[in-house]
Design a protein around this motif. Structure first.
Motif, PDB file in Angstrom:
ATOM      1  N   ILE A  18       0.837  -1.206   0.000  1.00 58.16           N
ATOM      2  CA  ILE A  18       0.000   0.000   0.000  1.00 58.16           C
ATOM      3  C   ILE A  18       0.871   1.256   0.000  1.00 58.16           C
ATOM      4  O   ILE A  18       0.584   2.228  -0.705  1.00 58.16           O
ATOM      5  CB  ILE A  18      -0.996  -0.016   1.171  1.00 58.16           C
ATOM      6  N   GLN A  19       1.955   1.224   0.754  1.00 54.18           N
ATOM      7  CA  GLN A  19       2.880   2.357   0.748  1.00 54.18           C
ATOM      8  C   GLN A  19       3.441   2.585  -0.659  1.00 54.18           C
ATOM      9  O   GLN A  19       3.512   3.724  -1.128  1.00 54.18           O
ATOM     10  CB  GLN A  19       4.018   2.125   1.737  1.00 54.18           C
ATOM     11  N   ALA A  20       3.822   1.521  -1.344  1.00 50.34           N
ATOM     12  CA  ALA A  20       4.345   1.643  -2.711  1.00 50.34           C
ATOM     13  C   ALA A  20       3.289   2.223  -3.648  1.00 50.34           C
ATOM     14  O   ALA A  20       3.597   3.080  -4.484  1.00 50.34           O
ATOM     15  CB  ALA A  20       4.824   0.280  -3.217  1.00 50.34           C
ATOM     16  N   TYR A  21       2.040   1.778  -3.522  1.00 52.85           N
ATOM     17  CA  TYR A  21       0.959   2.327  -4.337  1.00 52.85           C
ATOM     18  C   TYR A  21       0.785   3.824  -4.084  1.00 52.85           C
ATOM     19  O   TYR A  21       0.555   4.597  -5.001  1.00 52.85           O
ATOM     20  CB  TYR A  21      -0.367   1.622  -4.044  1.00 52.85           C
ATOM     21  N   LYS A  77      -4.728  -1.070  -7.170  1.00 48.27           N
ATOM     22  CA  LYS A  77      -4.013   0.205  -7.106  1.00 48.27           C
ATOM     23  C   LYS A  77      -4.848   1.372  -7.636  1.00 48.27           C
ATOM     24  O   LYS A  77      -4.930   2.426  -7.005  1.00 48.27           O
ATOM     25  CB  LYS A  77      -2.697   0.113  -7.877  1.00 48.27           C
ATOM     26  N   VAL A  78      -5.479   1.193  -8.783  1.00 49.40           N
ATOM     27  CA  VAL A  78      -6.267   2.272  -9.392  1.00 49.40           C
ATOM     28  C   VAL A  78      -7.426   2.670  -8.479  1.00 49.40           C
ATOM     29  O   VAL A  78      -7.673   3.856  -8.246  1.00 49.40           O
ATOM     30  CB  VAL A  78      -6.768   1.858 -10.792  1.00 49.40           C
ATOM     31  N   GLU A  79      -8.124   1.695  -7.936  1.00 51.43           N
ATOM     32  CA  GLU A  79      -9.244   1.970  -7.029  1.00 51.43           C
ATOM     33  C   GLU A  79      -8.760   2.688  -5.770  1.00 51.43           C
ATOM     34  O   GLU A  79      -9.345   3.688  -5.346  1.00 51.43           O
ATOM     35  CB  GLU A  79      -9.944   0.665  -6.653  1.00 51.43           C
ATOM     36  N   LEU A 101      -6.020   4.509  -5.261  1.00 53.91           N
ATOM     37  CA  LEU A 101      -5.571   5.875  -5.526  1.00 53.91           C
ATOM     38  C   LEU A 101      -6.737   6.809  -5.847  1.00 53.91           C
ATOM     39  O   LEU A 101      -6.746   7.962  -5.418  1.00 53.91           O
ATOM     40  CB  LEU A 101      -4.542   5.889  -6.651  1.00 53.91           C
ATOM     41  N   ALA A 102      -7.730   6.308  -6.571  1.00 55.83           N
ATOM     42  CA  ALA A 102      -8.902   7.143  -6.890  1.00 55.83           C
ATOM     43  C   ALA A 102      -9.656   7.523  -5.620  1.00 55.83           C
ATOM     44  O   ALA A 102     -10.048   8.683  -5.438  1.00 55.83           O
ATOM     45  CB  ALA A 102      -9.825   6.411  -7.861  1.00 55.83           C
ATOM     46  N   ARG A 103      -9.861   6.562  -4.736  1.00 52.75           N
ATOM     47  CA  ARG A 103     -10.592   6.847  -3.498  1.00 52.75           C
ATOM     48  C   ARG A 103      -9.803   7.779  -2.583  1.00 52.75           C
ATOM     49  O   ARG A 103     -10.352   8.716  -2.010  1.00 52.75           O
ATOM     50  CB  ARG A 103     -10.951   5.557  -2.784  1.00 52.75           C
ATOM     51  N   VAL A 104      -8.509   7.508  -2.450  1.00 56.04           N
ATOM     52  CA  VAL A 104      -7.679   8.362  -1.594  1.00 56.04           C
ATOM     53  C   VAL A 104      -7.618   9.769  -2.168  1.00 56.04           C
ATOM     54  O   VAL A 104      -7.803  10.751  -1.440  1.00 56.04           O
ATOM     55  CB  VAL A 104      -6.261   7.770  -1.414  1.00 56.04           C
ATOM     56  N   ARG A 105      -7.370   9.899  -3.460  1.00 60.93           N
ATOM     57  CA  ARG A 105      -7.274  11.216  -4.091  1.00 60.93           C
ATOM     58  C   ARG A 105      -8.578  12.010  -3.874  1.00 60.93           C
ATOM     59  O   ARG A 105      -8.548  13.169  -3.472  1.00 60.93           O
ATOM     60  CB  ARG A 105      -6.987  11.067  -5.577  1.00 60.93           C
ATOM     61  N   GLY A 106      -9.710  11.370  -4.109  1.00 62.76           N
ATOM     62  CA  GLY A 106     -10.996  12.052  -3.963  1.00 62.76           C
ATOM     63  C   GLY A 106     -11.308  12.444  -2.528  1.00 62.76           C
ATOM     64  O   GLY A 106     -11.661  13.596  -2.253  1.00 62.76           O
ATOM     65  N   LEU A 107     -11.168  11.509  -1.609  1.00 63.14           N
ATOM     66  CA  LEU A 107     -11.512  11.794  -0.211  1.00 63.14           C
ATOM     67  C   LEU A 107     -10.497  12.719   0.455  1.00 63.14           C
ATOM     68  O   LEU A 107     -10.868  13.564   1.271  1.00 63.14           O
ATOM     69  CB  LEU A 107     -11.668  10.491   0.570  1.00 63.14           C
ATOM     70  N   LEU A 108      -9.223  12.588   0.100  1.00 61.46           N
ATOM     71  CA  LEU A 108      -8.211  13.491   0.652  1.00 61.46           C
ATOM     72  C   LEU A 108      -8.440  14.913   0.139  1.00 61.46           C
ATOM     73  O   LEU A 108      -8.320  15.883   0.892  1.00 61.46           O
ATOM     74  CB  LEU A 108      -6.802  13.002   0.306  1.00 61.46           C
ATOM     75  N   SER A 109      -8.811  15.040  -1.112  1.00 60.64           N
ATOM     76  CA  SER A 109      -9.127  16.362  -1.667  1.00 60.64           C
ATOM     77  C   SER A 109     -10.284  16.999  -0.911  1.00 60.64           C
ATOM     78  O   SER A 109     -10.223  18.187  -0.555  1.00 60.64           O
ATOM     79  CB  SER A 109      -9.487  16.248  -3.154  1.00 60.64           C
ATOM     80  N   LEU A 110     -11.329  16.227  -0.655  1.00 63.25           N
ATOM     81  CA  LEU A 110     -12.472  16.755   0.103  1.00 63.25           C
ATOM     82  C   LEU A 110     -12.056  17.199   1.503  1.00 63.25           C
ATOM     83  O   LEU A 110     -12.478  18.252   1.985  1.00 63.25           O
ATOM     84  CB  LEU A 110     -13.579  15.709   0.196  1.00 63.25           C
ATOM     85  N   ARG A 111     -11.241  16.402   2.153  1.00 66.29           N
ATOM     86  CA  ARG A 111     -10.777  16.725   3.505  1.00 66.29           C
ATOM     87  C   ARG A 111      -9.977  18.033   3.500  1.00 66.29           C
ATOM     88  O   ARG A 111     -10.167  18.899   4.353  1.00 66.29           O
ATOM     89  CB  ARG A 111      -9.933  15.572   4.058  1.00 66.29           C
ATOM     90  N   LEU A 112      -9.076  18.168   2.527  1.00 69.00           N
ATOM     91  CA  LEU A 112      -8.244  19.369   2.456  1.00 69.00           C
ATOM     92  C   LEU A 112      -9.080  20.608   2.098  1.00 69.00           C
ATOM     93  O   LEU A 112      -8.830  21.695   2.623  1.00 69.00           O
ATOM     94  CB  LEU A 112      -7.101  19.169   1.468  1.00 69.00           C
ATOM     95  N   LEU A 113     -10.071  20.438   1.227  1.00 71.72           N
ATOM     96  CA  LEU A 113     -10.969  21.549   0.901  1.00 71.72           C
ATOM     97  C   LEU A 113     -11.772  21.979   2.126  1.00 71.72           C
ATOM     98  O   LEU A 113     -11.958  23.173   2.373  1.00 71.72           O
ATOM     99  CB  LEU A 113     -11.920  21.167  -0.233  1.00 71.72           C
ATOM    100  N   LYS A 114     -12.243  21.014   2.892  1.00 76.01           N
ATOM    101  CA  LYS A 114     -13.000  21.328   4.105  1.00 76.01           C
ATOM    102  C   LYS A 114     -12.126  22.091   5.098  1.00 76.01           C
ATOM    103  O   LYS A 114     -12.561  23.065   5.697  1.00 76.01           O
ATOM    104  CB  LYS A 114     -13.530  20.041   4.744  1.00 76.01           C
ATOM    105  N   ASP A 153     -15.295   4.912   3.912  1.00 74.54           N
ATOM    106  CA  ASP A 153     -15.271   4.148   2.670  1.00 74.54           C
ATOM    107  C   ASP A 153     -14.560   2.822   2.919  1.00 74.54           C
ATOM    108  O   ASP A 153     -14.005   2.603   3.993  1.00 74.54           O
ATOM    109  CB  ASP A 153     -14.551   4.945   1.574  1.00 74.54           C
ATOM    110  N   PHE A 154     -14.596   1.956   1.899  1.00 79.12           N
ATOM    111  CA  PHE A 154     -13.976   0.633   1.970  1.00 79.12           C
ATOM    112  C   PHE A 154     -13.117   0.404   0.739  1.00 79.12           C
ATOM    113  O   PHE A 154     -13.463   0.874  -0.342  1.00 79.12           O
ATOM    114  CB  PHE A 154     -15.018  -0.489   1.918  1.00 79.12           C
ATOM    115  N   VAL A 155     -12.055  -0.361   0.908  1.00 76.79           N
ATOM    116  CA  VAL A 155     -11.284  -0.904  -0.204  1.00 76.79           C
ATOM    117  C   VAL A 155     -11.066  -2.374   0.136  1.00 76.79           C
ATOM    118  O   VAL A 155     -10.644  -2.703   1.243  1.00 76.79           O
ATOM    119  CB  VAL A 155      -9.932  -0.185  -0.387  1.00 76.79           C
TER     120      VAL A 155
END
Length: 156
Positions: free
Chosen positions: A36-39, A127-129, A131-144, A119-121
């Motif tokens: 997961i760290q490598a991903y 890897k694609v799933e 990164l997509a979930r982390v990118r989306g949810l991390l973006s929301l967190r940072l925007l908030k 969310d769940f993984v």
């Protein structure tokens, strides 16, 4: 009379800078943790690691991650219990929690939701799933967090 066209892409001023984010990866299996760290290395965020639930709680207090990738089945403190503690603490309740689990039973999913996960993984991790979930949810967190700062509220 000229009409302006809507932008086709977001300008850099509106993009979320993921390098401002911090992600904690928690897994008691060293191979899973390493994978997961490598991903996650393709994302510019800071990565913090913990090898079980007890260590995760220590890291959460010290590091204040924006997002936690949390294994469910761990010795000492389960992912369910870690998630509950994160969500019950006013200082950490806005932390995004993504459960990374091999559990597929409906009861396990219900228990994860009841513990407060966002969310769940599923394992094996795609890897694609991930990164997509982390990118989306991390973006929301940072925007908030940015909005709270702009409104003069104390960011969590």
């Amino acid at each position: 009379m000229a009409t302006s066209q809507p932008p086709t892409e977001m300008s850099p001023a509106h993009e979320v800078d993921l390098s401002e984010g911090k992600v904690l990866i928690v897994d008691d299996n060293p191979q899973n943790l390493e994978l997961i760290q490598a991903y996650m290395e393709s994302l510019p965020c800071k990565i913090v690691l913990a090898q079980d639930g007890a260590e995760a709680m220590t890291r959460i207090e010290a590091e204040r991650p924006d997002l936690v990738l949390l294994d469910v089945m761990m010795p000492r403190v389960s992912g369910f219990d870690v998630c509950k503690r994160i969500k019950q603490n006013p200082a950490t309740r806005d932390t995004i929690v993504i459960m990374v689990t091999a559990l597929h039973e409906l009861g396990d999913m219900e228990r994860a939701v009841e513990s407060g996960c966002d969310d769940f993984v599923s394992k094996p991790v795609n890897k694609v799933e991930l990164l997509a979930r982390v990118r989306g949810l991390l973006s929301l967190r940072l925007l908030k967090r940015r909005m709270s700062s702009l409104l003069g509220k104390r960011p969590d």
